[in-house]
Design a protein around this motif. Structure first.
Motif, PDB file in Angstrom:
ATOM      1  N   ASP A 242       0.833  -1.205   0.000  1.00  0.00           N
ATOM      2  CA  ASP A 242       0.000   0.000   0.000  1.00  0.00           C
ATOM      3  C   ASP A 242       0.869   1.257   0.000  1.00  0.00           C
ATOM      4  O   ASP A 242       0.587   2.213  -0.730  1.00  0.00           O
ATOM      5  N   ALA A 243       1.917   1.252   0.809  1.00  0.00           N
ATOM      6  CA  ALA A 243       2.797   2.427   0.895  1.00  0.00           C
ATOM      7  C   ALA A 243       3.537   2.660  -0.418  1.00  0.00           C
ATOM      8  O   ALA A 243       3.639   3.805  -0.887  1.00  0.00           O
ATOM      9  N   PHE A 244       4.062   1.593  -1.014  1.00  0.00           N
ATOM     10  CA  PHE A 244       4.766   1.752  -2.290  1.00  0.00           C
ATOM     11  C   PHE A 244       3.818   2.235  -3.380  1.00  0.00           C
ATOM     12  O   PHE A 244       4.192   3.059  -4.217  1.00  0.00           O
ATOM     13  N   THR A 245       2.598   1.747  -3.386  1.00  0.00           N
ATOM     14  CA  THR A 245       1.617   2.191  -4.371  1.00  0.00           C
ATOM     15  C   THR A 245       1.350   3.691  -4.210  1.00  0.00           C
ATOM     16  O   THR A 245       1.327   4.436  -5.205  1.00  0.00           O
ATOM     17  N   ALA A 246       1.184   4.136  -2.970  1.00  0.00           N
ATOM     18  CA  ALA A 246       0.965   5.560  -2.716  1.00  0.00           C
ATOM     19  C   ALA A 246       2.200   6.372  -3.082  1.00  0.00           C
ATOM     20  O   ALA A 246       2.097   7.455  -3.666  1.00  0.00           O
TER      21      ALA A 246
ATOM     22  N   PRO B  62      11.497   9.898 -12.587  1.00  0.00           N
ATOM     23  CA  PRO B  62      11.216   8.604 -13.221  1.00  0.00           C
ATOM     24  C   PRO B  62      12.104   7.471 -12.698  1.00  0.00           C
ATOM     25  O   PRO B  62      11.636   6.342 -12.522  1.00  0.00           O
ATOM     26  N   GLY B  63      13.377   7.742 -12.433  1.00  0.00           N
ATOM     27  CA  GLY B  63      14.265   6.705 -11.914  1.00  0.00           C
ATOM     28  C   GLY B  63      13.828   6.206 -10.550  1.00  0.00           C
ATOM     29  O   GLY B  63      13.911   5.007 -10.265  1.00  0.00           O
ATOM     30  N   ASP B  64      13.341   7.114  -9.717  1.00  0.00           N
ATOM     31  CA  ASP B  64      12.823   6.721  -8.400  1.00  0.00           C
ATOM     32  C   ASP B  64      11.559   5.886  -8.550  1.00  0.00           C
ATOM     33  O   ASP B  64      11.389   4.884  -7.864  1.00  0.00           O
ATOM     34  N   ARG B  65      10.688   6.312  -9.459  1.00  0.00           N
ATOM     35  CA  ARG B  65       9.450   5.552  -9.673  1.00  0.00           C
ATOM     36  C   ARG B  65       9.769   4.137 -10.150  1.00  0.00           C
ATOM     37  O   ARG B  65       9.157   3.165  -9.711  1.00  0.00           O
ATOM     38  N   SER B  66      10.750   4.026 -11.034  1.00  0.00           N
ATOM     39  CA  SER B  66      11.147   2.713 -11.537  1.00  0.00           C
ATOM     40  C   SER B  66      11.675   1.832 -10.401  1.00  0.00           C
ATOM     41  O   SER B  66      11.318   0.656 -10.296  1.00  0.00           O
ATOM     42  N   ARG B  67      12.511   2.392  -9.551  1.00  0.00           N
ATOM     43  CA  ARG B  67      13.071   1.621  -8.436  1.00  0.00           C
ATOM     44  C   ARG B  67      11.976   1.224  -7.449  1.00  0.00           C
ATOM     45  O   ARG B  67      11.923   0.088  -6.999  1.00  0.00           O
ATOM     46  N   LEU B  68      11.076   2.153  -7.142  1.00  0.00           N
ATOM     47  CA  LEU B  68       9.990   1.837  -6.225  1.00  0.00           C
ATOM     48  C   LEU B  68       9.056   0.775  -6.802  1.00  0.00           C
ATOM     49  O   LEU B  68       8.565  -0.086  -6.077  1.00  0.00           O
ATOM     50  N   ALA B  69       8.830   0.807  -8.111  1.00  0.00           N
ATOM     51  CA  ALA B  69       8.010  -0.223  -8.749  1.00  0.00           C
ATOM     52  C   ALA B  69       8.669  -1.591  -8.607  1.00  0.00           C
ATOM     53  O   ALA B  69       7.996  -2.600  -8.363  1.00  0.00           O
ATOM     54  N   SER B  70       9.988  -1.629  -8.719  1.00  0.00           N
ATOM     55  CA  SER B  70      10.722  -2.875  -8.532  1.00  0.00           C
ATOM     56  C   SER B  70      10.588  -3.376  -7.093  1.00  0.00           C
ATOM     57  O   SER B  70      10.381  -4.563  -6.850  1.00  0.00           O
TER      58      SER B  70
ATOM     59  N   GLU C 172       5.376  -7.940  -3.332  1.00  0.00           N
ATOM     60  CA  GLU C 172       4.322  -8.835  -3.823  1.00  0.00           C
ATOM     61  C   GLU C 172       4.842 -10.277  -3.908  1.00  0.00           C
ATOM     62  O   GLU C 172       4.116 -11.226  -3.591  1.00  0.00           O
ATOM     63  N   HIS C 173       6.094 -10.428  -4.299  1.00  0.00           N
ATOM     64  CA  HIS C 173       6.711 -11.757  -4.340  1.00  0.00           C
ATOM     65  C   HIS C 173       6.816 -12.343  -2.925  1.00  0.00           C
ATOM     66  O   HIS C 173       6.540 -13.530  -2.716  1.00  0.00           O
TER      67      HIS C 173
ATOM     68  N   ALA D 296      17.369 -10.442   2.904  1.00  0.00           N
ATOM     69  CA  ALA D 296      18.413  -9.885   2.036  1.00  0.00           C
ATOM     70  C   ALA D 296      17.820  -8.833   1.094  1.00  0.00           C
ATOM     71  O   ALA D 296      18.415  -7.772   0.864  1.00  0.00           O
ATOM     72  N   VAL D 297      16.645  -9.105   0.555  1.00  0.00           N
ATOM     73  CA  VAL D 297      15.979  -8.152  -0.337  1.00  0.00           C
ATOM     74  C   VAL D 297      15.604  -6.891   0.436  1.00  0.00           C
ATOM     75  O   VAL D 297      15.818  -5.764  -0.038  1.00  0.00           O
ATOM     76  N   GLU D 298      15.055  -7.058   1.637  1.00  0.00           N
ATOM     77  CA  GLU D 298      14.656  -5.901   2.441  1.00  0.00           C
ATOM     78  C   GLU D 298      15.865  -5.051   2.822  1.00  0.00           C
ATOM     79  O   GLU D 298      15.786  -3.820   2.829  1.00  0.00           O
ATOM     80  N   ARG D 299      16.972  -5.688   3.115  1.00  0.00           N
ATOM     81  CA  ARG D 299      18.193  -4.931   3.424  1.00  0.00           C
ATOM     82  C   ARG D 299      18.669  -4.151   2.201  1.00  0.00           C
ATOM     83  O   ARG D 299      19.124  -3.019   2.322  1.00  0.00           O
ATOM     84  N   ARG D 300      18.543  -4.754   1.033  1.00  0.00           N
ATOM     85  CA  ARG D 300      18.930  -4.061  -0.205  1.00  0.00           C
ATOM     86  C   ARG D 300      18.034  -2.840  -0.420  1.00  0.00           C
ATOM     87  O   ARG D 300      18.512  -1.759  -0.771  1.00  0.00           O
ATOM     88  N   HIS D 301      16.735  -2.995  -0.173  1.00  0.00           N
ATOM     89  CA  HIS D 301      15.813  -1.863  -0.279  1.00  0.00           C
ATOM     90  C   HIS D 301      16.217  -0.763   0.703  1.00  0.00           C
ATOM     91  O   HIS D 301      16.334   0.407   0.319  1.00  0.00           O
ATOM     92  N   ARG D 302      16.384  -1.147   1.970  1.00  0.00           N
ATOM     93  CA  ARG D 302      16.739  -0.169   3.003  1.00  0.00           C
ATOM     94  C   ARG D 302      18.013   0.581   2.642  1.00  0.00           C
ATOM     95  O   ARG D 302      18.081   1.804   2.757  1.00  0.00           O
TER      96      ARG D 302
END
Length: 156
Positions: free
Chosen positions: A27-31, A39-47, A53-54, A132-138
């Motif tokens: 929900d937060a990423f969608t908002a 655009p680069g930030d939007r692309s990264r946030l979409a990823s 979702e995965h 590991a994915v969450e740490r990469r995001h952070r």
């Protein structure tokens, strides 16, 4: 069938909490995507949204393997992202709000891994991979915030 020695029900409850946390992040990423200007930030946030979702799919599968009923409708948290629905303005402020989601996610996965004895190898792999994915995001959010030192706009 996978098992968690002596605590399947408690572990399923903890998985449900992780699922709720991931729905909150979705929900937060969608908002956030609707509010980011670069655009680069939007692309990264979409990823990152796709990653969450995965995680939802993997956690639901793991809970079902442990005997939980299939999750047919998403478990939604009672409160949506206040930070992103109460007028947070500007890319940097949004990045800061999203960093908090990723820190919460990291902490939740770390607690699950460290506090559970008897996890199956599959359960441990799912949790470690997600961590590991969450740490990469952070880390990405921290790098972006460091690179964008300056005014943080807050809602009035």
């Amino acid at each position: 069938m996978a098992s968690v020695i002596g605590g399947e029900a408690a572990f399923i409850g903890s998985l449900t909490e992780l699922i709720e946390l991931n729905w909150s992040a979705v929900d937060a990423f969608t908002a956030a995507l609707a509010r980011m200007s670069r655009p680069g930030d939007r692309s990264r946030l979409a990823s990152f949204l796709s990653d969450h979702e995965h995680h939802l799919d993997e956690l639901a599968d793991l809970a079902q393997e442990l005997g939980a009923p299939p999750i047919e409708t998403p478990i939604r948290p009672k409160l949506k992202s206040k930070a992103l629905t109460n007028g947070v303005v500007g890319d940097r402020a949004i990045l800061e709000a999203m960093r908090h989601y990723e820190e919460d996610s990291c902490a939740a996965y770390e607690r699950m891994i460290l506090s559970r004895d008897g996890l199956t190898e599959r359960a441990r792999d799912v949790l470690r991979s997600a961590l590991a994915v969450e740490r990469r995001h952070r880390d990405w959010f921290l790098e972006q915030l460091d690179a964008r030192q300056g005014l943080l706009l807050l809602p009035l």
